[in-house]
Write an enzyme that holds these catalytic residues in place. Structure first.
Site, mmCIF file in Angstrom:
data_model
loop_
_atom_site.group_PDB
_atom_site.id
_atom_site.type_symbol
_atom_site.label_atom_id
_atom_site.label_comp_id
_atom_site.label_asym_id
_atom_site.label_seq_id
_atom_site.Cartn_x
_atom_site.Cartn_y
_atom_site.Cartn_z
ATOM 1 N N THR A 151 -2.362 -6.535 22.433
ATOM 2 C CA THR A 151 -3.328 -7.557 22.132
ATOM 3 C C THR A 151 -2.794 -8.872 21.765
ATOM 4 O O THR A 151 -1.897 -8.819 21.017
ATOM 5 C CB THR A 151 -4.276 -6.944 20.965
ATOM 6 O OG1 THR A 151 -4.795 -5.600 21.314
ATOM 7 C CG2 THR A 151 -5.607 -7.670 20.526
ATOM 8 N N TYR A 188 8.528 3.002 14.244
ATOM 9 C CA TYR A 188 6.950 2.882 14.412
ATOM 10 C C TYR A 188 6.236 3.930 14.967
ATOM 11 O O TYR A 188 5.186 4.294 14.373
ATOM 12 C CB TYR A 188 6.930 1.461 15.002
ATOM 13 C CG TYR A 188 5.520 0.977 15.254
ATOM 14 C CD1 TYR A 188 4.659 0.292 14.173
ATOM 15 C CD2 TYR A 188 4.734 0.874 16.639
ATOM 16 C CE1 TYR A 188 3.534 -0.329 14.388
ATOM 17 C CE2 TYR A 188 3.705 0.069 16.746
ATOM 18 C CZ TYR A 188 2.766 -0.254 15.584
ATOM 19 O OH TYR A 188 1.875 -0.650 15.949
ATOM 20 N N VAL A 192 0.753 -1.410 0.090
ATOM 21 C CA VAL A 192 -0.247 0.090 -0.002
ATOM 22 C C VAL A 192 0.792 1.297 0.170
ATOM 23 O O VAL A 192 0.465 2.354 -0.233
ATOM 24 C CB VAL A 192 -1.074 -0.054 1.222
ATOM 25 C CG1 VAL A 192 -1.938 -1.256 0.878
ATOM 26 C CG2 VAL A 192 -0.379 0.111 2.544
ATOM 27 N N GLY A 225 -6.045 9.284 0.533
ATOM 28 C CA GLY A 225 -6.405 9.493 -0.862
ATOM 29 C C GLY A 225 -7.672 8.659 -1.562
ATOM 30 O O GLY A 225 -8.717 9.138 -2.185
#
Ligand code: UDP
Length: 330
Positions: A178, A148, A60, A105
């Protein structure tokens, strides 16, 4: 009426794959996307046969194209464990920044609602305890976790800018530790590390003196919270996690008890910038959505341990060799 379409990035990862399951269950059409750097197709193998699930192998950080309508985007693509940041620091920075930009976008072009996965790491090594959403954090930008933490801080800023400047419907979720089935046993994080060590008959490696704290949330509780946040209209950051805090040493002892092994705890140096304490204040999520975790640590750990125990034995020793190439659309 045709189904709502949701794009889930990081679909082959731990959280992404559970989200795919949830949205399929809720009768959405799910488009999964992942570049498979840290994700595994094994996590979504069971979805390939469904007509409402499509998977694209795509990074991505490059332009993202999806044909047809997209109603929701969940941006969960990112390396998420401290050893991954060390191995792939540039990709970590790029997916949180360039990747987020591309997906914002896309959300603007498709008039979609977008939820971005942010993190408790934006609080860094927190000086305020427990952490509330209005605390701005204590992050070392040039430390090992900076790639990060700063990417996710940029992500929040970019998301808010698309909301205020372009009117995009946005959600920002700050996820605390988690755990659950489909974590990678070798991702280096405390829970899979300890369970993997227990299964392999190795001693459990506690970093530092083990007095640092974390608060562990079972994955199903988080997924429920994500679903509620997405369908709300709240655009400011929201914490989600389990406020039950525990020291890492106590946590290792719990895993020893759960697995019934007689290995020892051994101590290793504490990694640089390892946060000393972490616990979410979830008052906001409670007030907004009546959300709070329901699964106790003992229940959640048992389900997770059972999952790892039943994996093929070679998975305990890490490598996975599956050929899913025929299912992937490039
Ligand atoms: N940790 C540990 N032994 C391990 C892996 C992690 O003691 O084998 C510690 C780590 O130093 C940190 C805590 O467990 O203090 C949680 O680490 P994790 O990587 O799971 O997530 P973090 O919350 O630090 O991002």
């Amino acid at each position: 009426m045709s189904k709502k379409r949701v794009l889930i990035t990081g679909a082959a990862g731990f959280l992404g794959s559970h989200l795919c399951d949830r949205f399929i269950q809720e009768d959405y059409e799910v488009i999964g996307m992942d570049n498979l750097i840290t994700g595994s197709l094994k996590n979504i193998e069971h979805l390939f046969k469904l007509k409402d699930f499509t998977f694209y192998e795509h990074d991505v950080t490059k332009f993202v194209h999806v044909s047809g309508p997209v109603h929701y985007i969940l941006h969960f693509a990112s390396p998420a464990s401290p050893i991954d940041y060390l191995k792939i620091p540039i990709q970590t920075l790029k997916v949180g920044s360039l990747g987020t930009h591309n997906l914002l976008g896309l959300a603007k072009a498709k008039n979609a609602t977008i939820l971005v996965a942010s993190t408790s790491e934006i609080y860094g090594d927190p000086l305020v305890h427990p952490q509330r959403e209005d605390y701005w954090g204590n992050v070392n930008p040039v430390g090992p976790r900076g790639v990060y933490d700063e990417a996710k801080r940029f992500q929040e800023a970019m998301t808010m800018a698309y909301h205020t400047f372009h009117g995009v419907d946005t959600r920002i979720l700050r996820i605390f530790n988690t755990y659950g089935p489909r974590m990678r046993l070798n991702d280096g994080r405390a829970l899979p590390a300890f369970i993997g060590q227990a299964l392999r008959g190795e001693d459990l490696t506690v970093f530092g003196d083990g007095s640092q704290t974390r608060s562990f949330c079972y994955v199903d509780d988080l997924i429920e919270g994500i679903y509620r946040l997405l369908l709300s209209d709240y655009v400011h950051p929201v914490n989600m996690g389990n406020p039950q805090e525990i020291t890492i040493k106590e946590f290792a002892v719990e895993i020893l008890k759960l697995t019934g092994v007689d290995q020892k705890i051994i101590y290793k140096p504490l990694p640089k910038d390892d946060p000393a304490q972490r616990k979410p204040d979830i008052t906001l999520a409670r007030n907004l959505f009546g959300w709070e975790p329901k699964v106790s640590r003992s229940e959640g750990l048992k389900i997770t341990y059972d999952y790892f125990k039943t994996l093929p034995r070679d998975a305990w020793y890490e490598s996975e060799h599956y050929d899913f190439s025929k299912y992937i659309r490039k």
